[in-house]
Design an enzyme around this catalytic site. Structure first.
Site, PDB file in Angstrom:
ATOM      1  N   GLU A 190       0.698  -1.022  -0.036  1.00 51.91           N
ATOM      2  CA  GLU A 190       0.127   0.006   0.163  1.00 51.91           C
ATOM      3  C   GLU A 190       0.918   1.137  -0.033  1.00 51.91           C
ATOM      4  O   GLU A 190       1.918   1.301   0.446  1.00 51.91           O
ATOM      5  CB  GLU A 190      -1.131  -0.027   1.305  1.00 51.91           C
ATOM      6  CG  GLU A 190      -1.986  -1.189   1.419  1.00 51.91           C
ATOM      7  CD  GLU A 190      -2.922  -0.746   0.193  1.00 51.91           C
ATOM      8  OE1 GLU A 190      -3.533  -0.048   0.112  1.00 51.91           O
ATOM      9  OE2 GLU A 190      -2.896  -2.170  -0.709  1.00 51.91           O
ATOM     10  N   ASP A 201      -4.616  -3.315   6.420  1.00 50.06           N
ATOM     11  CA  ASP A 201      -5.313  -3.719   4.926  1.00 50.06           C
ATOM     12  C   ASP A 201      -5.992  -4.807   5.179  1.00 50.06           C
ATOM     13  O   ASP A 201      -7.223  -5.138   4.742  1.00 50.06           O
ATOM     14  CB  ASP A 201      -4.304  -3.747   3.782  1.00 50.06           C
ATOM     15  CG  ASP A 201      -4.679  -4.068   2.672  1.00 50.06           C
ATOM     16  OD1 ASP A 201      -5.145  -3.225   1.793  1.00 50.06           O
ATOM     17  OD2 ASP A 201      -4.327  -5.401   2.277  1.00 50.06           O
ATOM     18  N   LYS A 205     -10.567  -5.824   4.691  1.00 50.69           N
ATOM     19  CA  LYS A 205     -10.870  -6.828   3.644  1.00 50.69           C
ATOM     20  C   LYS A 205     -11.901  -7.570   4.397  1.00 50.69           C
ATOM     21  O   LYS A 205     -12.886  -8.198   4.063  1.00 50.69           O
ATOM     22  CB  LYS A 205      -9.956  -7.394   2.930  1.00 50.69           C
ATOM     23  CG  LYS A 205      -9.106  -6.328   1.965  1.00 50.69           C
ATOM     24  CD  LYS A 205      -7.890  -7.214   1.687  1.00 50.69           C
ATOM     25  CE  LYS A 205      -7.069  -6.149   0.642  1.00 50.69           C
ATOM     26  NZ  LYS A 205      -5.671  -6.582   0.205  1.00 50.69           N
TER      27      LYS A 205
HETATM   28  N1  HSE Z   1      -1.392  -4.037  -0.449  1.00 47.02           N
HETATM   29  C1  HSE Z   1      -2.275  -4.891  -1.004  1.00 47.02           C
HETATM   30  C2  HSE Z   1      -1.955  -6.459  -0.789  1.00 47.02           C
HETATM   31  C3  HSE Z   1      -2.788  -4.547  -2.272  1.00 47.02           C
HETATM   32  O1  HSE Z   1      -0.513  -6.393  -0.527  1.00 47.02           O
HETATM   33  O2  HSE Z   1      -2.524  -7.397  -0.765  1.00 47.02           O
HETATM   34  C4  HSE Z   1      -4.238  -5.391  -2.769  1.00 47.02           C
HETATM   35  O3  HSE Z   1      -5.178  -4.838  -1.731  1.00 47.02           O
END
Ligand code: HSE
Length: 436
Positions: A190, A201, A205
């Site tokens: 990111e 992150d 999700k």
């Molecule tokens: N930074 C995220 C990852 C990108 O490494 O999965 C995809 O959402």
């Protein structure tokens, strides 16, 4: 029939990939959607920058609000990322009666409840397949393919950067900081890589997946989130000696008294398929009561894998343009009035087996003290490894695998162990999932 006009916000990696896929597969896409999908306008911060796509035939602007307010645009594709101005742009687009496709996981995890309410108020759609696990169609799978099931749990490797780092540490005995630097250089991480390594992150999700799997509101703040910074090469080696691999997992489980929502490094048996998902790849196991365990694997990031999800959403939206809003698939899979208020459990209330690594003095009675404290807390040991001391050292690593234990009880035991004069604090703990 006239083409459907798209306003694309953001011409970076995913934006460029989306333009390329829409152009390359235009014929197939029109055959599927029933209408041509045409990017007529796009916004970018720096208009003169070199890109992975051609912008021929697309009107460019540096002002994304001009696109959102343009009455000729039917669908907005938001690929800017981050919270602001993405939130303002999406809300404005919805207020103007435009449908939205977004890859923005942070936006949906943090503001999805408000965004979906606004979309329903205006009778428009918000599609967000690309927000979770890049090209893997996991949102559609949960929302439609598995809709006959009561989802029991889902467990996923949903951050490619974290998985890449752990894979390199295990396969090449590389150092954490060194691998992170490579992940950034390769464009996996990111903009703020702490979001990857601290688990934020993955928590964004997981928030989205859990809402769709269980019919609960988006509750990012209730996700227990722990990153991979504390995983050492020694832990990777000891885990392997015990028959496990360390993966950074997002876990959502329906338990007796509520929902578990957690992101943390986890030991999983090396024979499980998930343990063999390496590099930047993502994978999610979903266990439904009717179907059993199902596994979804693929690229979780990158220009065209993510564009694959964006374009699939666009086709879905175009197909449903003329449908009655009441008859569309609900944003979070369950009808808005049927969203459940089942509580999210605090981490102290979950039960898992655990890996413990202690540094203990190498003298008679120390191991007896340690096992007595664990026994007093009703914690049973499944396996133990005690290493030889290095030359000149009086402390040795002791690695233990416990049976299932209530986190609250383990916390109390660890605090007591750390008070022993013969044990060095802090004690390392990594939760275990057998995925059975
Ligand atoms: N930074 C995220 C990852 C990108 O490494 O999965 C995809 O959402």
């Amino acid at each position: 029939m006239n083409p459907v006009k798209i306003g694309l916000l953001g011409l970076g990696t995913v934006g460029g990939g989306t333009v390329n896929v829409l152009r390359r597969n235009a014929g197939e896409i029109t055959r599927r959607a029933g209408r041509e999908i045409q990017i007529s306008k796009a916004s970018a911060r720096e208009l003169g920058r070199a890109r992975i796509c051609s912008t021929e035939g697309i009107e460019l602007t540096a002002n994304p609000f001009a696109i959102v307010n343009d009455p000729d645009i039917d669908i907005i594709v938001e690929l800017i990322g981050g919270e602001s101005p993405a939130k303002e742009l999406v809300l404005q687009a919805l207020s103007r009666g435009k449908h939205v496709v977004t890859a923005n996981k942070m936006l949906i995890a943090l503001h999805g409840n408000e965004i979906f309410a606004k979309a329903s108020q205006h009778g428009v759609m918000v599609a967000f397949e690309a927000a979770v696990a890049g090209g893997i169609p996991i949102i559609k799978t949960l929302r439609e393919g598995l809709s006959g099931n009561r989802v029991e749990w889902l467990v996923g490797i949903i951050n490619g950067t974290g998985n890449f780092i752990l894979t390199e540490m295990r396969e090449k005995a590389r150092d954490f900081a060194d691998v992170l630097e490579e992940a950034q250089a390769r464009g996996y991480a990111e903009a703020d890589p702490t979001f990857d390594v601290e688990g934020v992150d993955a928590a964004h999700k997981l928030t989205i997946l859990a809402a769709i799997a269980f019919g609960i509101p988006l509750q990012f703040r209730k996700v227990y989130t722990e990153g991979i910074r504390g995983v050492t090469p020694a832990d990777v080696i000891y885990a392997e000696a015990l028959g496990y691999r360390i993966k950074h997992l997002g876990i959502a489980r329906r338990a007796a008294k509520g929902i578990e929502l957690r992101v943390h490094p986890t030991l999983i048996p090396e024979r499980r398929l998930l343990a063999n998902v390496d590099g930047v790849m993502n994978a999610i196991v979903v266990k439904g009561d009717a179907v059993g365990a199902t596994l979804y694997y693929g690229a979780g990031a990158g220009a065209e894998p993510t564009a694959s999800a964006v374009v699939a959403d666009l086709i879905d939206v175009v197909r449903a343009l003329t449908s009655d809003p009441e008859n569309r698939v609900p944003h979070l899979a369950f009808q808005p009035e049927a969203i459940s208020d089942i509580p999210v459990l605090s981490i102290e209330r979950i039960q898992t087996p655990c890996y413990l690594r202690l540094s203990a003095e190498d003298k008679p009675g120390v191991l007896a003290d340690i096992t007595r404290i664990l026994a007093n807390h009703n914690i049973s040991i499944e396996a133990i490894i005690q290493k030889e001391p290095l030359a000149g050292e009086s402390y040795i690593p002791v690695i233990m695998l416990t049976h299932r234990v209530l986190e609250q009880e383990l916390n109390a035991a660890i605090a007591e162990l750390e008070r022993l004069a013969s044990v060095n604090a802090p004690i390392k703990r990594i939760r275990v999932e057998t995925l059975g």
